[in-house]
Motif scaffolding. Sequence first.
Motif, short mmCIF file in Angstrom:
data_model
loop_
_atom_site.label_atom_id
_atom_site.label_comp_id
_atom_site.label_asym_id
_atom_site.label_seq_id
_atom_site.Cartn_x
_atom_site.Cartn_y
_atom_site.Cartn_z
N LYS A 44 0.75 5.84 -0.02
CA LYS A 44 0.16 6.98 0.44
C LYS A 44 -0.05 7.93 -1.05
O LYS A 44 0.94 7.93 -1.97
CB LYS A 44 0.87 7.92 1.30
CG LYS A 44 1.03 7.19 2.34
CD LYS A 44 -0.06 7.01 3.41
CE LYS A 44 0.15 6.29 4.53
NZ LYS A 44 -1.29 6.06 5.01
N ASP A 99 -3.84 5.03 -0.56
CA ASP A 99 -4.57 5.60 0.84
C ASP A 99 -4.17 7.01 0.72
O ASP A 99 -3.14 7.57 0.74
CB ASP A 99 -3.74 5.07 2.05
CG ASP A 99 -4.45 5.40 3.32
OD1 ASP A 99 -5.46 6.26 3.34
OD2 ASP A 99 -3.81 5.00 4.36
N LYS A 159 0.90 -1.04 -0.11
CA LYS A 159 -0.05 0.10 -0.05
C LYS A 159 0.99 1.13 0.05
O LYS A 159 1.93 1.29 0.51
CB LYS A 159 -0.90 -0.09 1.25
CG LYS A 159 -1.91 1.14 1.34
CD LYS A 159 -2.94 0.95 2.39
CE LYS A 159 -2.51 1.33 3.69
NZ LYS A 159 -3.44 1.03 4.65
N GLU A 214 -10.30 3.07 9.57
CA GLU A 214 -9.30 3.41 10.86
C GLU A 214 -9.73 4.77 11.81
O GLU A 214 -9.13 4.76 12.86
CB GLU A 214 -7.87 3.41 10.16
CG GLU A 214 -7.78 4.87 9.34
CD GLU A 214 -6.24 4.71 8.64
OE1 GLU A 214 -6.20 3.88 7.75
OE2 GLU A 214 -5.37 5.59 9.32
N GLU A 246 -8.24 3.91 -0.46
CA GLU A 246 -8.53 3.90 0.92
C GLU A 246 -8.55 5.38 1.45
O GLU A 246 -7.89 6.18 1.02
CB GLU A 246 -7.45 3.46 1.75
CG GLU A 246 -7.55 3.38 3.30
CD GLU A 246 -6.37 2.53 4.08
OE1 GLU A 246 -6.01 1.62 3.21
OE2 GLU A 246 -6.00 3.05 4.96
N GLU A 247 -9.59 5.70 2.08
CA GLU A 247 -9.99 6.87 2.99
C GLU A 247 -9.91 8.22 1.92
O GLU A 247 -9.07 9.09 2.38
CB GLU A 247 -9.11 6.95 4.20
CG GLU A 247 -9.74 6.49 5.26
CD GLU A 247 -9.20 7.12 6.71
OE1 GLU A 247 -7.80 7.36 6.77
OE2 GLU A 247 -9.92 7.12 7.74
N ASN A 260 -5.70 9.31 3.19
CA ASN A 260 -5.81 9.44 4.67
C ASN A 260 -6.93 10.84 4.68
O ASN A 260 -6.44 11.57 5.51
CB ASN A 260 -4.66 10.04 4.88
CG ASN A 260 -3.52 8.64 5.32
OD1 ASN A 260 -2.69 8.37 4.26
ND2 ASN A 260 -3.69 8.17 6.46
MG MG Z 1 -4.87 4.37 5.93
#
Ligand code: MG
Length: 334
Positions: free
Chosen positions: A183, A213, A181, A265, A239-240, A215
């Motif tokens: 960022k 991700d 994964k 999360e 993700e997010e 975030n």
């Molecule tokens: Mg995350």
Amino acid sequence: MKIKAIHHAAVPLPSKIRNAVIDFSQMTFSLVVVESDIVQDGKPLYGFGFNSNGRYAQPGLIDERCIPRLISAEPHELTDAETGTIDPVRCGDVMMKNEKPGGHGERPVAIGTIDMALWDLVSKADGQPLYQHLARRFHVDEPNPEIYCYAAGGYYYPGKGLEQLREEIEGYLALGYRDVKMKIGGASLAEDITRIEAVLDVLGGDGSRLAVDANGRFDLPTALEYGKAMQSYGLMWYEEAGDPLDYQLQAALSANCSLPMATGENLFSMTDTRNLVRYAGMNPSRDYIQVDPALSYGLPEYLRMLDAISAYGWQPDRCIPHGGHQFTLHIAAA
Ligand code: MG
């Protein structure tokens, strides 16, 4: 079995890595040690816990509310009536005395950290690995010690270019990881696409082995723009993308992007997680939920979450707990 004392410290975790929203240069975590009255091999038996990754230490809550409630409780409030062993589920109820529902804030982080230490303690007292202890405690016939894992990295870092990113991913593959994964959202879309393509190159072009991700960084237009740009890669999950509590954003993204979605999360309670599956357009046959038990009141609340979302078609194997720590590894195995 009794709790003799609970010790804790706020520990710095200085690191220059950053995701799309925070850097970790000022990050701290709480370390908790629960000391029992059991002596094994001439030494007191301890349970250890820490508050996972991404939330700060919680010394105030631990000191002012959690520890005094546990230490002043009557022994029968904290122990299993049949075995006399400390029961972390009952301890969780004691830590929640005089707490109103909702408004979870970071209270679940403080309680989840102590919960982790309590499970460590009781499984050691039991002489079993935690996942076997949990399987027996919660009547799971066949715990599965073969757990899906991936390497979470691909952070931004001062001076880190594509070559360093590639080397990092190659390092994970050399360690035996299949999936990784990275960022996104901490650079421009064009730059992130270049980073994604560099990682895909290392993975032999197989997008199903790469999750991204953001975030929680994006507004809806940006989330959609990224989704459109990444869709053809067939990524493992996205993700997010937006604020973790913006279920309408997530629902709009889910409806307009074919990539599997992942989030959770930053949800700290059963009610938040149930609202996610009710209102965020999450698909139980495509998407993933990533609540971190250590950040969200510990294992008892995680079990309440699994139970609540099962009514909406979610199986535990669609839940990949956040944090990368041994506690979630054992929970997943159990
Ligand atoms: Mg995350």
